[in-house]
Design a protein around this motif. Sequence first.
Motif, PDB file in Angstrom:
ATOM      1  N   SER A  50      -4.827 -35.324 -76.040  1.00  0.00           N
ATOM      2  CA  SER A  50      -3.500 -34.772 -76.345  1.00  0.00           C
ATOM      3  C   SER A  50      -3.517 -33.318 -76.808  1.00  0.00           C
ATOM      4  O   SER A  50      -2.641 -32.882 -77.548  1.00  0.00           O
ATOM      5  N   VAL A  51      -4.502 -32.567 -76.371  1.00  0.00           N
ATOM      6  CA  VAL A  51      -4.531 -31.133 -76.655  1.00  0.00           C
ATOM      7  C   VAL A  51      -3.622 -30.431 -75.657  1.00  0.00           C
ATOM      8  O   VAL A  51      -3.705 -30.675 -74.452  1.00  0.00           O
ATOM      9  N   MET A  52      -2.741 -29.551 -76.179  1.00  0.00           N
ATOM     10  CA  MET A  52      -1.850 -28.809 -75.292  1.00  0.00           C
ATOM     11  C   MET A  52      -2.660 -27.779 -74.512  1.00  0.00           C
ATOM     12  O   MET A  52      -3.441 -27.017 -75.083  1.00  0.00           O
ATOM     13  N   VAL A  53      -2.452 -27.767 -73.189  1.00  0.00           N
ATOM     14  CA  VAL A  53      -3.191 -26.880 -72.300  1.00  0.00           C
ATOM     15  C   VAL A  53      -2.339 -25.687 -71.877  1.00  0.00           C
ATOM     16  O   VAL A  53      -2.801 -24.556 -71.858  1.00  0.00           O
ATOM     17  N   LYS A  54      -1.098 -25.936 -71.541  1.00  0.00           N
ATOM     18  CA  LYS A  54      -0.187 -24.891 -71.058  1.00  0.00           C
ATOM     19  C   LYS A  54       1.219 -25.193 -71.539  1.00  0.00           C
ATOM     20  O   LYS A  54       1.557 -26.342 -71.844  1.00  0.00           O
ATOM     21  N   GLY A  55       2.046 -24.176 -71.535  1.00  0.00           N
ATOM     22  CA  GLY A  55       3.444 -24.344 -71.869  1.00  0.00           C
ATOM     23  C   GLY A  55       4.282 -23.264 -71.218  1.00  0.00           C
ATOM     24  O   GLY A  55       3.797 -22.161 -70.943  1.00  0.00           O
ATOM     25  N   THR A  56       5.534 -23.593 -70.953  1.00  0.00           N
ATOM     26  CA  THR A  56       6.477 -22.638 -70.382  1.00  0.00           C
ATOM     27  C   THR A  56       7.884 -23.130 -70.697  1.00  0.00           C
ATOM     28  O   THR A  56       8.051 -24.149 -71.370  1.00  0.00           O
ATOM     29  N   ILE A  57       8.887 -22.410 -70.234  1.00  0.00           N
ATOM     30  CA  ILE A  57      10.271 -22.885 -70.336  1.00  0.00           C
ATOM     31  C   ILE A  57      10.901 -22.840 -68.951  1.00  0.00           C
ATOM     32  O   ILE A  57      10.501 -22.053 -68.095  1.00  0.00           O
ATOM     33  N   SER A  58      11.896 -23.699 -68.754  1.00  0.00           N
ATOM     34  CA  SER A  58      12.612 -23.693 -67.468  1.00  0.00           C
ATOM     35  C   SER A  58      13.502 -22.451 -67.400  1.00  0.00           C
ATOM     36  O   SER A  58      14.039 -22.003 -68.406  1.00  0.00           O
ATOM     37  N   ASP A  59      13.635 -21.908 -66.193  1.00  0.00           N
ATOM     38  CA  ASP A  59      14.448 -20.706 -66.018  1.00  0.00           C
ATOM     39  C   ASP A  59      15.919 -21.072 -65.849  1.00  0.00           C
ATOM     40  O   ASP A  59      16.304 -22.234 -66.012  1.00  0.00           O
ATOM     41  N   THR A  60      16.739 -20.103 -65.492  1.00  0.00           N
ATOM     42  CA  THR A  60      18.184 -20.339 -65.371  1.00  0.00           C
ATOM     43  C   THR A  60      18.536 -21.283 -64.229  1.00  0.00           C
ATOM     44  O   THR A  60      19.638 -21.816 -64.187  1.00  0.00           O
ATOM     45  N   LEU A  61      17.591 -21.511 -63.310  1.00  0.00           N
ATOM     46  CA  LEU A  61      17.806 -22.463 -62.215  1.00  0.00           C
ATOM     47  C   LEU A  61      17.199 -23.825 -62.538  1.00  0.00           C
ATOM     48  O   LEU A  61      17.183 -24.724 -61.695  1.00  0.00           O
ATOM     49  N   GLY A  62      16.654 -23.972 -63.762  1.00  0.00           N
ATOM     50  CA  GLY A  62      16.033 -25.230 -64.173  1.00  0.00           C
ATOM     51  C   GLY A  62      14.612 -25.392 -63.664  1.00  0.00           C
ATOM     52  O   GLY A  62      14.006 -26.451 -63.816  1.00  0.00           O
ATOM     53  N   ILE A  63      14.050 -24.352 -63.072  1.00  0.00           N
ATOM     54  CA  ILE A  63      12.718 -24.435 -62.468  1.00  0.00           C
ATOM     55  C   ILE A  63      11.657 -23.985 -63.471  1.00  0.00           C
ATOM     56  O   ILE A  63      11.869 -23.050 -64.242  1.00  0.00           O
ATOM     57  N   TYR A  64      10.511 -24.662 -63.433  1.00  0.00           N
ATOM     58  CA  TYR A  64       9.379 -24.277 -64.275  1.00  0.00           C
ATOM     59  C   TYR A  64       8.110 -24.226 -63.427  1.00  0.00           C
ATOM     60  O   TYR A  64       7.999 -24.893 -62.401  1.00  0.00           O
ATOM     61  N   HIS A  65       7.181 -23.381 -63.866  1.00  0.00           N
ATOM     62  CA  HIS A  65       5.888 -23.220 -63.190  1.00  0.00           C
ATOM     63  C   HIS A  65       4.791 -23.208 -64.243  1.00  0.00           C
ATOM     64  O   HIS A  65       4.901 -22.489 -65.238  1.00  0.00           O
ATOM     65  N   LEU A  66       3.766 -23.976 -64.015  1.00  0.00           N
ATOM     66  CA  LEU A  66       2.545 -23.936 -64.826  1.00  0.00           C
ATOM     67  C   LEU A  66       1.404 -23.619 -63.873  1.00  0.00           C
ATOM     68  O   LEU A  66       1.240 -24.312 -62.865  1.00  0.00           O
ATOM     69  N   GLN A  67       0.628 -22.589 -64.185  1.00  0.00           N
ATOM     70  CA  GLN A  67      -0.435 -22.147 -63.280  1.00  0.00           C
ATOM     71  C   GLN A  67      -1.775 -22.105 -63.998  1.00  0.00           C
ATOM     72  O   GLN A  67      -1.835 -22.186 -65.218  1.00  0.00           O
ATOM     73  N   ASP A  68      -2.826 -21.964 -63.202  1.00  0.00           N
ATOM     74  CA  ASP A  68      -4.194 -21.841 -63.719  1.00  0.00           C
ATOM     75  C   ASP A  68      -4.581 -23.026 -64.601  1.00  0.00           C
ATOM     76  O   ASP A  68      -5.100 -22.859 -65.703  1.00  0.00           O
ATOM     77  N   ILE A  69      -4.325 -24.222 -64.093  1.00  0.00           N
ATOM     78  CA  ILE A  69      -4.635 -25.450 -64.826  1.00  0.00           C
ATOM     79  C   ILE A  69      -5.979 -25.982 -64.330  1.00  0.00           C
ATOM     80  O   ILE A  69      -6.145 -26.215 -63.137  1.00  0.00           O
ATOM     81  N   PRO A  70      -6.923 -26.205 -65.240  1.00  0.00           N
ATOM     82  CA  PRO A  70      -8.206 -26.784 -64.829  1.00  0.00           C
ATOM     83  C   PRO A  70      -8.042 -28.204 -64.295  1.00  0.00           C
ATOM     84  O   PRO A  70      -7.095 -28.911 -64.652  1.00  0.00           O
ATOM     85  N   GLU A  71      -8.971 -28.629 -63.477  1.00  0.00           N
ATOM     86  CA  GLU A  71      -8.984 -29.991 -62.954  1.00  0.00           C
ATOM     87  C   GLU A  71      -9.006 -30.981 -64.132  1.00  0.00           C
ATOM     88  O   GLU A  71      -9.663 -30.746 -65.137  1.00  0.00           O
ATOM     89  N   GLY A  72      -8.245 -32.080 -64.010  1.00  0.00           N
ATOM     90  CA  GLY A  72      -8.243 -33.072 -65.079  1.00  0.00           C
ATOM     91  C   GLY A  72      -7.042 -33.997 -65.028  1.00  0.00           C
ATOM     92  O   GLY A  72      -6.256 -33.984 -64.081  1.00  0.00           O
ATOM     93  N   HIS A  73      -6.899 -34.809 -66.090  1.00  0.00           N
ATOM     94  CA  HIS A  73      -5.798 -35.764 -66.241  1.00  0.00           C
ATOM     95  C   HIS A  73      -4.879 -35.276 -67.355  1.00  0.00           C
ATOM     96  O   HIS A  73      -5.352 -34.939 -68.450  1.00  0.00           O
ATOM     97  N   TYR A  74      -3.569 -35.283 -67.084  1.00  0.00           N
ATOM     98  CA  TYR A  74      -2.596 -34.671 -67.985  1.00  0.00           C
ATOM     99  C   TYR A  74      -1.316 -35.501 -68.100  1.00  0.00           C
ATOM    100  O   TYR A  74      -1.079 -36.422 -67.332  1.00  0.00           O
ATOM    101  N   TYR A  75      -0.483 -35.084 -69.068  1.00  0.00           N
ATOM    102  CA  TYR A  75       0.905 -35.536 -69.112  1.00  0.00           C
ATOM    103  C   TYR A  75       1.789 -34.354 -69.483  1.00  0.00           C
ATOM    104  O   TYR A  75       1.348 -33.399 -70.114  1.00  0.00           O
TER     105      TYR A  75
END
Length: 108
Positions: A50-75
Amino acid sequence: MISLYKQLVTFLFLSLPLISLHAQITGKLIHGDHSPVQYVNVLLFRQVDSVMVKGTISDTLGIYHLQDIPEGHYYLLFQSMCYQEQMMGGIELKENAELIVPEIRMME
Protein backbone atom coordinates in the motif's frame (compact mmCIF):
# COMPACT_ATOMS: atom_id res chain seq x y z
CA MET A 1 36.65 4.84 -37.62
CA ILE A 2 37.21 3.54 -34.09
CA SER A 3 36.48 7.01 -32.73
CA LEU A 4 33.09 7.04 -34.47
CA TYR A 5 32.35 3.56 -33.09
CA LYS A 6 33.24 4.70 -29.54
CA GLN A 7 31.02 7.74 -29.91
CA LEU A 8 28.11 5.62 -31.11
CA VAL A 9 28.50 3.11 -28.27
CA THR A 10 28.77 5.94 -25.72
CA PHE A 11 25.66 7.63 -27.13
CA LEU A 12 23.64 4.41 -27.02
CA PHE A 13 24.81 3.63 -23.48
CA LEU A 14 23.89 7.11 -22.23
CA SER A 15 20.52 6.95 -24.03
CA LEU A 16 19.36 3.77 -22.27
CA PRO A 17 17.78 5.62 -19.31
CA LEU A 18 15.74 7.66 -21.80
CA ILE A 19 14.12 4.53 -23.23
CA SER A 20 11.10 4.00 -21.03
CA LEU A 21 10.07 0.47 -20.18
CA HIS A 22 7.46 1.76 -17.80
CA ALA A 23 3.70 1.47 -18.04
CA GLN A 24 0.99 4.10 -18.07
CA ILE A 25 -2.65 4.35 -17.00
CA THR A 26 -5.31 6.58 -18.54
CA GLY A 27 -8.97 6.92 -17.64
CA LYS A 28 -11.98 9.17 -17.27
CA LEU A 29 -14.20 10.07 -14.30
CA ILE A 30 -17.87 10.87 -14.89
CA HIS A 31 -21.07 11.92 -13.08
CA GLY A 32 -24.24 9.86 -13.29
CA ASP A 33 -25.29 11.95 -16.30
CA HIS A 34 -21.95 11.11 -18.04
CA SER A 35 -20.58 14.64 -17.66
CA PRO A 36 -16.89 14.83 -16.65
CA VAL A 37 -15.79 15.02 -13.02
CA GLN A 38 -12.83 17.35 -12.66
CA TYR A 39 -10.18 17.81 -9.96
CA VAL A 40 -10.47 14.34 -8.40
CA ASN A 41 -7.33 12.96 -6.74
CA VAL A 42 -6.21 9.80 -8.53
CA LEU A 43 -3.72 7.82 -6.46
CA LEU A 44 -1.86 4.64 -7.43
CA PHE A 45 -0.72 2.26 -4.68
CA ARG A 46 1.36 -0.91 -4.75
CA GLN A 47 -0.82 -3.90 -3.93
CA VAL A 48 1.78 -5.64 -1.75
CA ASP A 49 2.41 -2.87 0.83
CA SER A 50 0.00 0.00 0.00
CA VAL A 51 2.83 2.43 -0.71
CA MET A 52 1.69 5.27 -2.96
CA VAL A 53 3.58 5.18 -6.26
CA LYS A 54 2.00 7.97 -8.31
CA GLY A 55 -0.70 10.57 -8.05
CA THR A 56 -2.47 13.08 -10.25
CA ILE A 57 -5.81 14.89 -10.57
CA SER A 58 -8.46 14.62 -13.26
CA ASP A 59 -8.54 17.51 -15.71
CA THR A 60 -11.55 19.59 -16.78
CA LEU A 61 -12.64 16.75 -19.10
CA GLY A 62 -12.45 14.22 -16.24
CA ILE A 63 -9.38 12.57 -17.79
CA TYR A 64 -6.33 11.47 -15.82
CA HIS A 65 -2.92 10.12 -16.84
CA LEU A 66 -0.34 8.28 -14.77
CA GLN A 67 2.98 7.64 -16.50
CA ASP A 68 6.35 6.02 -15.83
CA ILE A 69 4.90 3.27 -13.65
CA PRO A 70 7.20 0.31 -12.91
CA GLU A 71 5.98 -3.21 -13.64
CA GLY A 72 3.91 -4.60 -10.76
CA HIS A 73 0.52 -5.08 -9.07
CA TYR A 74 -1.44 -1.98 -8.04
CA TYR A 75 -4.75 -0.46 -7.04
CA LEU A 76 -6.21 2.97 -7.80
CA LEU A 77 -7.95 5.23 -5.31
CA PHE A 78 -10.19 8.12 -6.44
CA GLN A 79 -10.81 10.83 -3.82
CA SER A 80 -12.68 14.11 -3.79
CA MET A 81 -14.40 16.15 -1.11
CA CYS A 82 -17.68 16.11 -3.05
CA TYR A 83 -17.79 12.41 -3.99
CA GLN A 84 -17.61 9.02 -2.35
CA GLU A 85 -14.20 7.42 -2.42
CA GLN A 86 -13.84 4.81 -5.17
CA MET A 87 -11.24 2.06 -5.43
CA MET A 88 -10.19 -0.14 -8.33
CA GLY A 89 -7.95 -3.10 -7.52
CA GLY A 90 -6.38 -6.01 -9.31
CA ILE A 91 -4.26 -3.93 -11.68
CA GLU A 92 -1.27 -5.82 -13.10
CA LEU A 93 1.11 -3.81 -15.26
CA LYS A 94 3.88 -5.20 -17.46
CA GLU A 95 6.71 -3.31 -19.17
CA ASN A 96 5.43 -0.78 -21.72
CA ALA A 97 1.80 -1.60 -20.88
CA GLU A 98 -0.82 1.05 -21.55
CA LEU A 99 -3.92 0.47 -19.44
CA ILE A 100 -7.04 2.37 -20.45
CA VAL A 101 -9.42 2.16 -17.52
CA PRO A 102 -13.17 2.05 -18.29
CA GLU A 103 -15.07 5.16 -17.18
CA ILE A 104 -15.48 5.42 -13.41
CA ARG A 105 -18.78 6.84 -12.23
CA MET A 106 -18.29 9.05 -9.16
CA MET A 107 -21.15 9.04 -6.63
CA GLU A 108 -22.03 12.08 -4.51
